[in-house]
Design a protein around this motif. Structure first.
Motif, PDB file in Angstrom:
ATOM      1  N   LEU A  84       5.598   9.583 -19.427  1.00 59.40           N
ATOM      2  CA  LEU A  84       5.987  10.799 -18.732  1.00 59.40           C
ATOM      3  C   LEU A  84       5.375  10.924 -17.343  1.00 59.40           C
ATOM      4  O   LEU A  84       5.691  11.838 -16.602  1.00 59.40           O
ATOM      5  CB  LEU A  84       5.582  12.033 -19.560  1.00 59.40           C
ATOM      6  N   GLY A  85       4.493   9.984 -16.995  1.00 66.02           N
ATOM      7  CA  GLY A  85       3.845  10.059 -15.693  1.00 66.02           C
ATOM      8  C   GLY A  85       4.661   9.494 -14.556  1.00 66.02           C
ATOM      9  O   GLY A  85       4.221   9.504 -13.395  1.00 66.02           O
ATOM     10  N   ASP A  86       5.881   8.992 -14.832  1.00 70.11           N
ATOM     11  CA  ASP A  86       6.717   8.406 -13.784  1.00 70.11           C
ATOM     12  C   ASP A  86       8.162   8.826 -14.014  1.00 70.11           C
ATOM     13  O   ASP A  86       8.608   8.943 -15.158  1.00 70.11           O
ATOM     14  CB  ASP A  86       6.594   6.874 -13.808  1.00 70.11           C
ATOM     15  N   LYS A  87       8.910   9.052 -12.936  1.00 67.73           N
ATOM     16  CA  LYS A  87      10.287   9.522 -13.076  1.00 67.73           C
ATOM     17  C   LYS A  87      11.186   8.502 -13.759  1.00 67.73           C
ATOM     18  O   LYS A  87      12.209   8.850 -14.355  1.00 67.73           O
ATOM     19  CB  LYS A  87      10.854   9.879 -11.702  1.00 67.73           C
ATOM     20  N   ASP A  88      10.838   7.205 -13.677  1.00 67.17           N
ATOM     21  CA  ASP A  88      11.625   6.164 -14.335  1.00 67.17           C
ATOM     22  C   ASP A  88      11.242   5.976 -15.797  1.00 67.17           C
ATOM     23  O   ASP A  88      11.849   5.147 -16.486  1.00 67.17           O
ATOM     24  CB  ASP A  88      11.458   4.832 -13.585  1.00 67.17           C
ATOM     25  N   ARG A  89      10.233   6.713 -16.257  1.00 66.98           N
ATOM     26  CA  ARG A  89       9.770   6.648 -17.647  1.00 66.98           C
ATOM     27  C   ARG A  89       9.219   5.275 -18.022  1.00 66.98           C
ATOM     28  O   ARG A  89       9.173   4.904 -19.185  1.00 66.98           O
ATOM     29  CB  ARG A  89      10.894   7.023 -18.624  1.00 66.98           C
ATOM     30  N   GLU A  90       8.797   4.495 -17.015  1.00 67.43           N
ATOM     31  CA  GLU A  90       8.233   3.174 -17.257  1.00 67.43           C
ATOM     32  C   GLU A  90       6.751   3.193 -16.898  1.00 67.43           C
ATOM     33  O   GLU A  90       6.363   3.660 -15.824  1.00 67.43           O
ATOM     34  CB  GLU A  90       8.964   2.114 -16.434  1.00 67.43           C
ATOM     35  N   PHE A  91       5.940   2.650 -17.809  1.00 64.38           N
ATOM     36  CA  PHE A  91       4.494   2.673 -17.593  1.00 64.38           C
ATOM     37  C   PHE A  91       4.071   1.612 -16.585  1.00 64.38           C
ATOM     38  O   PHE A  91       4.562   0.481 -16.594  1.00 64.38           O
ATOM     39  CB  PHE A  91       3.755   2.431 -18.908  1.00 64.38           C
ATOM     40  N   SER A  92       3.136   1.991 -15.722  1.00 63.26           N
ATOM     41  CA  SER A  92       2.519   1.048 -14.795  1.00 63.26           C
ATOM     42  C   SER A  92       1.152   1.587 -14.401  1.00 63.26           C
ATOM     43  O   SER A  92       0.903   2.808 -14.459  1.00 63.26           O
ATOM     44  CB  SER A  92       3.385   0.858 -13.547  1.00 63.26           C
ATOM     45  N   VAL A  93       0.264   0.693 -14.011  1.00 65.65           N
ATOM     46  CA  VAL A  93      -1.075   1.102 -13.599  1.00 65.65           C
ATOM     47  C   VAL A  93      -1.010   1.984 -12.362  1.00 65.65           C
ATOM     48  O   VAL A  93      -1.755   2.957 -12.226  1.00 65.65           O
ATOM     49  CB  VAL A  93      -1.953  -0.137 -13.339  1.00 65.65           C
ATOM     50  N   SER A  94      -0.096   1.662 -11.451  1.00 64.08           N
ATOM     51  CA  SER A  94       0.021   2.455 -10.223  1.00 64.08           C
ATOM     52  C   SER A  94       0.445   3.900 -10.512  1.00 64.08           C
ATOM     53  O   SER A  94      -0.011   4.830  -9.848  1.00 64.08           O
ATOM     54  CB  SER A  94       1.032   1.807  -9.268  1.00 64.08           C
ATOM     55  N   SER A  95       1.317   4.086 -11.528  1.00 61.88           N
ATOM     56  CA  SER A  95       1.735   5.449 -11.856  1.00 61.88           C
ATOM     57  C   SER A  95       0.576   6.252 -12.450  1.00 61.88           C
ATOM     58  O   SER A  95       0.461   7.458 -12.219  1.00 61.88           O
ATOM     59  CB  SER A  95       2.909   5.424 -12.839  1.00 61.88           C
ATOM     60  N   MET A  99      -1.007   9.639 -10.810  1.00 62.26           N
ATOM     61  CA  MET A  99      -1.146  10.842 -11.614  1.00 62.26           C
ATOM     62  C   MET A  99      -2.573  11.376 -11.554  1.00 62.26           C
ATOM     63  O   MET A  99      -2.801  12.589 -11.455  1.00 62.26           O
ATOM     64  CB  MET A  99      -0.759  10.553 -13.069  1.00 62.26           C
ATOM     65  N   LEU A 100      -3.566  10.461 -11.592  1.00 61.86           N
ATOM     66  CA  LEU A 100      -4.965  10.879 -11.517  1.00 61.86           C
ATOM     67  C   LEU A 100      -5.302  11.463 -10.153  1.00 61.86           C
ATOM     68  O   LEU A 100      -6.041  12.444 -10.047  1.00 61.86           O
ATOM     69  CB  LEU A 100      -5.881   9.689 -11.823  1.00 61.86           C
ATOM     70  N   ILE A 101      -4.744  10.866  -9.104  1.00 61.32           N
ATOM     71  CA  ILE A 101      -4.998  11.369  -7.752  1.00 61.32           C
ATOM     72  C   ILE A 101      -4.429  12.772  -7.582  1.00 61.32           C
ATOM     73  O   ILE A 101      -5.039  13.662  -6.991  1.00 61.32           O
ATOM     74  CB  ILE A 101      -4.400  10.416  -6.698  1.00 61.32           C
ATOM     75  N   LYS A 102      -3.234  12.988  -8.125  1.00 58.94           N
ATOM     76  CA  LYS A 102      -2.593  14.306  -8.020  1.00 58.94           C
ATOM     77  C   LYS A 102      -3.149  15.308  -9.018  1.00 58.94           C
ATOM     78  O   LYS A 102      -2.833  16.498  -8.954  1.00 58.94           O
ATOM     79  CB  LYS A 102      -1.086  14.163  -8.263  1.00 58.94           C
ATOM     80  N   ASN A 103      -4.007  14.807  -9.937  1.00 56.89           N
ATOM     81  CA  ASN A 103      -4.557  15.661 -10.994  1.00 56.89           C
ATOM     82  C   ASN A 103      -3.428  16.351 -11.745  1.00 56.89           C
ATOM     83  O   ASN A 103      -3.461  17.558 -12.025  1.00 56.89           O
ATOM     84  CB  ASN A 103      -5.511  16.708 -10.409  1.00 56.89           C
ATOM     85  N   LYS A 104      -2.423  15.581 -12.089  1.00 55.98           N
ATOM     86  CA  LYS A 104      -1.234  16.111 -12.745  1.00 55.98           C
ATOM     87  C   LYS A 104      -1.386  16.013 -14.251  1.00 55.98           C
ATOM     88  O   LYS A 104      -1.697  14.961 -14.785  1.00 55.98           O
ATOM     89  CB  LYS A 104       0.000  15.324 -12.293  1.00 55.98           C
ATOM     90  N   ASP A 105      -1.155  17.111 -14.924  1.00 57.22           N
ATOM     91  CA  ASP A 105      -1.206  17.148 -16.386  1.00 57.22           C
ATOM     92  C   ASP A 105       0.228  17.201 -16.904  1.00 57.22           C
ATOM     93  O   ASP A 105       0.911  18.199 -16.725  1.00 57.22           O
ATOM     94  CB  ASP A 105      -1.992  18.364 -16.852  1.00 57.22           C
ATOM     95  N   VAL A 106       0.692  16.122 -17.535  1.00 63.03           N
ATOM     96  CA  VAL A 106       2.081  16.058 -18.001  1.00 63.03           C
ATOM     97  C   VAL A 106       2.227  16.553 -19.428  1.00 63.03           C
ATOM     98  O   VAL A 106       3.313  16.528 -19.988  1.00 63.03           O
ATOM     99  CB  VAL A 106       2.617  14.607 -17.906  1.00 63.03           C
ATOM    100  N   ARG A 107       1.166  17.016 -20.023  1.00 59.50           N
ATOM    101  CA  ARG A 107       1.244  17.515 -21.390  1.00 59.50           C
ATOM    102  C   ARG A 107       1.605  18.985 -21.388  1.00 59.50           C
ATOM    103  O   ARG A 107       1.437  19.693 -20.411  1.00 59.50           O
ATOM    104  CB  ARG A 107      -0.106  17.326 -22.093  1.00 59.50           C
TER     105      ARG A 107
END
Length: 275
Positions: A84-95, A99-107
């Motif tokens: 859920l941390g990327d709009k393409d729904r694909e996991f990557s280290v960069s995403s 997410m950590l830089i933006k302090n985004k909580d996707v839960r």
């Protein structure tokens, strides 16, 4: 994916949401795919009971489980995971890094703000209370444990739950009313533990006072629960003035010895004046 034990529909697992139906299930480790069939565009359910649901509680849970099933989204294919941390729904280290830089909580879960100068036992208690994970009489009754009463142990009125003890109980209402007058704010009203934990964001106080008020709420929740346990397990009489006194004294002790504001003396604390 296990039909009963995995948290795949609703806010909890089906065995916790519908414990009476779970008892009737023959195969308690069945998969979700084992409990429904699809014929063209039609969706049906394939149950395997020891006997058909018949009691009032079983029928109530029967209606509940059908509402959950109808609200669920069904699609063809095998189960899969999505990031859920990327709009393409694909996991990557960069995403993850973004997410950590933006302090985004996707839960969707509530994230509690912990306090360093309040002891861990108070933080942990309120964290569990917000998730409704404390052994209230209502919670024990839902787990089919035999208890003499489900009434609140403090006020003996109403079903005992985490929210009731914290916000709806007569004892907690008096405590919060005194705390609001001590902190020089409008009366504190909340319908849930989360309301109490978020109250500091809307009150008109300075930054230090807001921080202290938030911690006082945490200490207060813990002290009210402690009074409840002392009455249940020790037969100790509940004294509201003693609860309020402990909140003030323990709050000052922990604030003065464990926070960065160690210059605050008892007189300033008593007057709730930190300027």
């Amino acid at each position: 994916m296990n039909f009963w034990s995995d948290n795949w529909v609703g806010s909890t697992s089906l065995k916790e949401a519908c414990p009476h139906l779970f008892k009737l299930e023959k195969n308690k480790r069945c998969k979700a795919k084992d409990r429904f069939w699809r014929n063209g565009g039609s969706l049906g359910w394939a149950w395997d009971w020891h006997r058909n649901p018949s009691s009032a509680q079983e029928m109530e849970e029967w209606v509940k489980i059908f509402k959950l099933m109808n609200a669920a989204s069904w699609k063809e294919g095998t189960d899969s995971w999505e990031w859920l941390g990327d709009k393409d729904r694909e996991f990557s280290v960069s995403s993850v890094k973004k997410m950590l830089i933006k302090n985004k909580d996707v839960r969707n879960n509530y994230v509690m703000r912990w306090c360093k100068w309040v002891p861990a036992k108070c933080n942990i208690h309120v964290w569990r209370v917000e998730m409704n994970r404390i052994p209230t009489r209502g919670a024990l009754e839902r787990r089919n444990l035999s208890i003499p009463s489900i009434e609140c142990a403090l006020c003996e009125v109403g079903r005992e739950s985490a929210d009731h003890i914290t916000t709806g109980c007569f004892v907690s209402t008096i405590v919060w009313d005194h705390i609001s007058r001590w902190c020089k704010i409008a009366p504190i009203y909340g319908f849930s533990v989360r309301d109490m934990l978020e109250f500091h964001k809307i009150i008109k106080l300075g930054e230090i006072e807001k921080e202290v008020f938030h911690r006082i709420i945490i200490i207060g929740c813990w002290r009210i629960w402690k009074a409840r346990n002392e009455k249940v397990f020790e037969g100790k009489e509940v004294k509201v003035e003693e609860i309020i006194g402990d909140i003030k004294v323990l709050g000052f002790l922990w604030f003065n010895k464990r926070s960065k504001y160690r210059s605050v003396d008892w007189l300033k604390w008593y007057k709730f004046d930190f300027m």
